[in-house]
Design a protein around this motif. Sequence first.
Motif, PDB file in Angstrom:
ATOM      1  N   MET A  27      32.503  26.401  61.756  1.00 24.31           N
ATOM      2  CA  MET A  27      31.857  26.686  63.029  1.00 24.31           C
ATOM      3  C   MET A  27      30.935  27.895  62.916  1.00 24.31           C
ATOM      4  SD  MET A  27      33.491  27.664  66.579  1.00 24.31           S
ATOM      5  CE  MET A  27      32.941  29.310  66.239  1.00 24.31           C
ATOM      6  N   GLN A  28      31.425  28.933  62.230  1.00 28.47           N
ATOM      7  CA  GLN A  28      30.595  30.138  62.101  1.00 28.47           C
ATOM      8  C   GLN A  28      29.356  29.871  61.259  1.00 28.47           C
ATOM      9  OE1 GLN A  28      33.915  32.660  60.834  1.00 28.47           O
ATOM     10  NE2 GLN A  28      33.466  33.972  62.567  1.00 28.47           N
ATOM     11  N   MET A  60      34.485  49.035  61.688  1.00 32.40           N
ATOM     12  CA  MET A  60      33.981  47.676  61.907  1.00 32.40           C
ATOM     13  C   MET A  60      34.664  47.010  63.090  1.00 32.40           C
ATOM     14  SD  MET A  60      33.798  46.334  57.987  1.00 32.40           S
ATOM     15  CE  MET A  60      33.136  44.698  58.347  1.00 32.40           C
ATOM     16  N   GLY A  61      35.603  47.721  63.722  1.00 36.00           N
ATOM     17  CA  GLY A  61      36.287  47.138  64.874  1.00 36.00           C
ATOM     18  C   GLY A  61      37.295  46.085  64.498  1.00 36.00           C
ATOM     19  N   MET A  62      37.714  46.053  63.224  1.00 40.26           N
ATOM     20  CA  MET A  62      38.642  45.005  62.795  1.00 40.26           C
ATOM     21  C   MET A  62      40.092  45.479  62.784  1.00 40.26           C
ATOM     22  SD  MET A  62      36.193  43.364  59.940  1.00 40.26           S
ATOM     23  CE  MET A  62      36.922  41.810  59.451  1.00 40.26           C
ATOM     24  N   ALA A 115      34.723  30.672  70.937  1.00 42.69           N
ATOM     25  CA  ALA A 115      33.625  31.617  71.146  1.00 42.69           C
ATOM     26  C   ALA A 115      32.987  31.998  69.814  1.00 42.69           C
ATOM     27  CB  ALA A 115      34.130  32.854  71.873  1.00 42.69           C
ATOM     28  N   GLY A 116      33.816  32.143  68.769  1.00 42.77           N
ATOM     29  CA  GLY A 116      33.288  32.438  67.433  1.00 42.77           C
ATOM     30  C   GLY A 116      32.508  33.731  67.371  1.00 42.77           C
ATOM     31  N   LEU A 117      32.934  34.719  68.162  1.00 45.02           N
ATOM     32  CA  LEU A 117      32.268  36.022  68.083  1.00 45.02           C
ATOM     33  C   LEU A 117      32.712  36.712  66.799  1.00 45.02           C
ATOM     34  CD1 LEU A 117      32.950  37.088  71.772  1.00 45.02           C
ATOM     35  CD2 LEU A 117      30.791  36.234  70.871  1.00 45.02           C
ATOM     36  N   TYR A 118      31.810  37.469  66.184  1.00 41.68           N
ATOM     37  CA  TYR A 118      32.185  38.198  64.981  1.00 41.68           C
ATOM     38  C   TYR A 118      33.070  39.386  65.371  1.00 41.68           C
ATOM     39  CZ  TYR A 118      28.542  35.697  62.416  1.00 41.68           C
ATOM     40  OH  TYR A 118      27.775  34.735  61.828  1.00 41.68           O
ATOM     41  N   PRO A 119      34.264  39.459  64.803  1.00 43.42           N
ATOM     42  CA  PRO A 119      35.165  40.547  65.203  1.00 43.42           C
ATOM     43  C   PRO A 119      34.636  41.927  64.823  1.00 43.42           C
ATOM     44  CG  PRO A 119      36.098  39.269  63.391  1.00 43.42           C
ATOM     45  CD  PRO A 119      34.886  38.529  63.864  1.00 43.42           C
ATOM     46  N   TRP A 120      33.728  41.973  63.841  1.00 47.09           N
ATOM     47  CA  TRP A 120      33.233  43.276  63.405  1.00 47.09           C
ATOM     48  C   TRP A 120      31.983  43.704  64.155  1.00 47.09           C
ATOM     49  CZ3 TRP A 120      33.509  38.927  60.310  1.00 47.09           C
ATOM     50  CH2 TRP A 120      32.292  38.290  60.056  1.00 47.09           C
ATOM     51  N   ARG A 121      31.565  42.902  65.148  1.00 48.55           N
ATOM     52  CA  ARG A 121      30.433  43.310  65.957  1.00 48.55           C
ATOM     53  C   ARG A 121      30.890  43.481  67.399  1.00 48.55           C
ATOM     54  NH1 ARG A 121      24.761  41.569  64.747  1.00 48.55           N
ATOM     55  NH2 ARG A 121      24.605  41.402  62.494  1.00 48.55           N
ATOM     56  N   PHE A 149      34.633  45.481  71.775  1.00 51.36           N
ATOM     57  CA  PHE A 149      34.797  44.528  70.684  1.00 51.36           C
ATOM     58  C   PHE A 149      35.437  43.254  71.239  1.00 51.36           C
ATOM     59  CE2 PHE A 149      34.241  48.228  67.903  1.00 51.36           C
ATOM     60  CZ  PHE A 149      33.389  47.666  66.963  1.00 51.36           C
TER      61      PHE A 149
END
Lengths: 287, 266
Positions: free
Chosen positions: A182-183, A283-285, B95-101, B141
């Motif tokens: 998907m990504q 990175m918010g991870m 949603a497939g949002l990038y977790p690092w953005r 986030f």
Amino acid sequence: MKSLLPILTVLAAIVALWYAGTVWLNAQWTHDQAARAGVEVTFAEVVADAMAQERPVLPAPHQVARGLWDGVTGHKVTSKRSLVYHAQVTLSATLVGFVIGTLAGILLAVGIVHNRAMDLSVMPWAIASQTIPILAIAPMVIVVLASVGVTGLLPKAVISAYLSFFPVVVGMVKGLRAPDHMQLDLLRTYNAGRWDTFWKLRLPASMPYLFASLKVSVAASLVGAIVGELPAGASAGLGARLLSGSYYGQTIQIWAALFAAAILAAGLVMIIGVIERGTLRRMGMVR
Amino acid sequence: MKDTNATTAPVIEAKGLGLTFETNDGPVHALKDVTLTVGKGEFVSFIGPSGCGKTTFLRAIAALEYPTEGTLTVNGMSPDAARQARAYGYVFQAAGLYPWRTIAGNIKLPLEIMGFSKAEQEERVERVLALVDLDGFGRKFPWQLSGGMQQRASIARALAFDADILLMDEPFGALDEIVRDRLNEEVLKLWARTEKTIGFVTHSIPEAVYLSTRIVVMSPRPGRITDVIESTLPRERPLDIRDSPEFIAIAHRVREGLRAGHGDEV
């Protein structure tokens, strides 16, 4: 500090077992000495002697601790008798090898993910490279590089890199392939090319995998640097300490060097851990 | 099936479209003889059981799958060319949002790739965040947002680069019904405000009837269109319109269409 208690309990158990082993393994020598001198020894005397021999089969923990302490603080750091000096020699080869290995690992992983020919061909070789005993390869690397005039730190770093690139390749291939269909489809709808897909999706997604690999590979780097010091009869480095200790039966020296290496490895892994937490948090991870 | 709503300029035109996947168990006919014209500003829902090809059809429009038969044009171009012309935004089930953005960073993703200037990126982020009612959430986030808010952010991301067509593949399928109702209302408002052409895949009958100007009923093996239903509901649709006899009549016809398509399998 609830978590401290179980750790200390396990540590205490290990130390107790170690002391028991010290008495058991070193008693023979005490008995032999006593028999030669024609005297009787009590158990208490055996225990006392087993803990204080100069060249014990198994040194007692406090002997190793003192050897370590003397090695670190007892001499100037530039002295050949200082463990700090030897650790620093090994550490520099470790770090150079780690950097080379990590870069090589990342480059190979990028190639494997983006190129079908590399995908099919590189991995089997990488795996095969790790099945060859490093002890067999190390002397050849030293000899071959010495014959072309490369000596000193670099040959050790090459052996170190040889061990450390592998975890990085495996981790990074997994990490770069972590984004799901998907990504990838999403980026296709933006008409994104490989370049954008790599920098904006694959690389950031691979970061947690990279750090997990780096922790393994930095420890492997240290092992590689130590092994690299053994065959050349190097005069400096923790490997050299191990080797000279075994030549002269200095078991305390061997154990002190072993612990120095272990502490060094733990420190390196911890530093990677700190960088990992900092990076992933930025990175918010990390929640 | 003959089109009755081709009065406006056609945006999506499919003629005799077929798509066959070759698998180890033989060919799978995901789509067979699909003919459909979607006009500008329409809200078309695709409904049917799994395997009916509704998602495959949407993906073919987005050039994520390639038809093996027939013709398909988007804005008069091939789907590939339409993609290069940034003709559509795509919203996936997750949603497939990038977790690092951050949320703003996620919305900037397509803008960065398409080369918008920094100032323009900021301005557009603000605008689409307001459009999906997420003002002030730009610096959060994704994990700090609920599932519904994440999906709204992903809709904002699809709106950011001004595509005329919005393709949505079961965007609310993973959300609970209360959140889904709210988002349905918001999608309608969004549609009214932006006048986009929307293709919407769903497996919920009320959702399809509530949202659409036209409902395309599909059935599996092979994936094909079995009915196309014009909605007689007005453009202004409060949530309680779903209790009106008109709504229930349309929903009934959709259900009949689904049952007929299923044949004797159910």
